[in-house]
Write an enzyme that holds these catalytic residues in place. Structure first.
Site, mmCIF file in Angstrom:
data_model
loop_
_atom_site.group_PDB
_atom_site.id
_atom_site.type_symbol
_atom_site.label_atom_id
_atom_site.label_comp_id
_atom_site.label_asym_id
_atom_site.label_seq_id
_atom_site.Cartn_x
_atom_site.Cartn_y
_atom_site.Cartn_z
ATOM 1 C CD GLU A 73 -12.643 -47.137 35.430
ATOM 2 O OE1 GLU A 73 -12.171 -46.770 34.341
ATOM 3 O OE2 GLU A 73 -13.387 -46.416 36.121
ATOM 4 C CB ILE A 76 -6.994 -40.568 31.997
ATOM 5 C CG1 ILE A 76 -6.417 -41.249 33.228
ATOM 6 C CG2 ILE A 76 -6.135 -40.798 30.758
ATOM 7 C CD1 ILE A 76 -6.431 -42.767 33.171
ATOM 8 N NE ARG A 77 -7.073 -37.676 25.457
ATOM 9 C CZ ARG A 77 -7.579 -38.596 24.634
ATOM 10 N NH1 ARG A 77 -7.206 -39.847 24.718
ATOM 11 N NH2 ARG A 77 -8.444 -38.259 23.716
ATOM 12 C CB CYS A 102 -13.649 -41.062 31.455
ATOM 13 S SG CYS A 102 -12.458 -39.941 30.705
ATOM 14 C CG HIS A 158 -10.882 -43.440 34.286
ATOM 15 N ND1 HIS A 158 -11.418 -44.273 33.334
ATOM 16 C CD2 HIS A 158 -10.470 -42.329 33.640
ATOM 17 C CE1 HIS A 158 -11.318 -43.696 32.152
ATOM 18 N NE2 HIS A 158 -10.762 -42.513 32.311
ATOM 19 N N GLY A 189 -12.405 -44.553 27.820
ATOM 20 C CA GLY A 189 -11.686 -44.930 26.604
ATOM 21 C C GLY A 189 -11.689 -43.714 25.702
ATOM 22 C CD GLU A 190 -11.313 -40.538 21.693
ATOM 23 O OE1 GLU A 190 -12.245 -39.788 21.338
ATOM 24 O OE2 GLU A 190 -10.373 -40.162 22.422
ATOM 25 C CB SER A 191 -16.246 -40.172 23.831
ATOM 26 O OG SER A 191 -15.624 -39.029 23.268
ATOM 27 N NE ARG A 232 -14.304 -34.696 21.765
ATOM 28 C CZ ARG A 232 -13.457 -35.256 20.904
ATOM 29 N NH1 ARG A 232 -13.345 -36.558 20.851
ATOM 30 N NH2 ARG A 232 -12.746 -34.521 20.089
#
Length: 188
Positions: free
Chosen positions: A169, A131-132, A76, A167, A44-46, A105
């Site tokens: 998952e 993803i990023r 991630c 990821h 997600g967004e850390s 990041r």
């Protein structure tokens, strides 16, 4: 049966829960710390995960349980959240200090640079979605590198923690999750 919590503040919660259930684990979606045998911190967004843990007053509860050896899988943003040092943190962002490592990041580019590829890990070849994605710049004592991508560290493991930049998952590849469930079962 082991009971694994998925931190349900933000990110790929459902995908992790479904994969863990397919491996025979009981799953609890957590916004507050609860008694579980293991924990997954999803991508997600850390910085958002860090901020929400603070807002809900849960940062120290989760950090203390993890420092005491509760098995954890971070993917991630979860990898970033587990780090002792973040090279380029968002304002006020800190890792939980669980894995002695320095991370960066968004090391593999912006969202448009997302990719799925097969990589070799200590547990076999894995189909990994980036993803990023972050990278691990350095590791401390007790940290084993379990995966690299082009010579860059994208997977690490300690006695109680497993963390990857990608990821699994999202691709349906259960290799990393199966290893994590095994770690949880061995501990319990």
């Amino acid at each position: 049966m082991v009971r694994i919590g998925v931190l349900a503040l933000q990110g790929g919660v459902r995908e992790h829960a479904e994969m863990l259930k397919s491996l025979g684990a009981e799953v609890a979606l957590l916004r507050r710390f609860d008694d579980v045998d293991g924990l997954v911190i999803p991508g997600g967004e850390s910085s958002t995960i860090d901020r929400l843990l603070r807002i809900f007053g849960q940062r120290e509860a989760f950090a203390a349980a993890l420092r005491d050896g509760l098995p954890v899988l971070g993917t991630c943003a979860g990898l970033i959240t587990l780090a002792t040092e973040i090279e380029d943190p968002a304002p006020g962002q800190e890792g939980l200090g669980v894995i002695p490592m320095r991370v960066r990041r968004n090391a593999f580019g912006r969202q448009v640079n997302s990719a799925v590829e097969r990589i070799d890990t200590a547990y076999g070849t894995v189909e990994a979605a980036y993803i990023r994605a972050p990278e691990v710049l350095s590791v401390g004592d007790g940290v084993e590198v379990i995966a690299t991508k082009g010579g860059r560290i994208v997977g690490v493991e300690t006695r109680s923690a497993l963390a990857v930049s990608f990821h699994p998952e999202l691709t349906g590849d259960t290799t990393i999750h199966a290893r994590f469930v095994e770690k949880v079962r061995v501990r319990n």
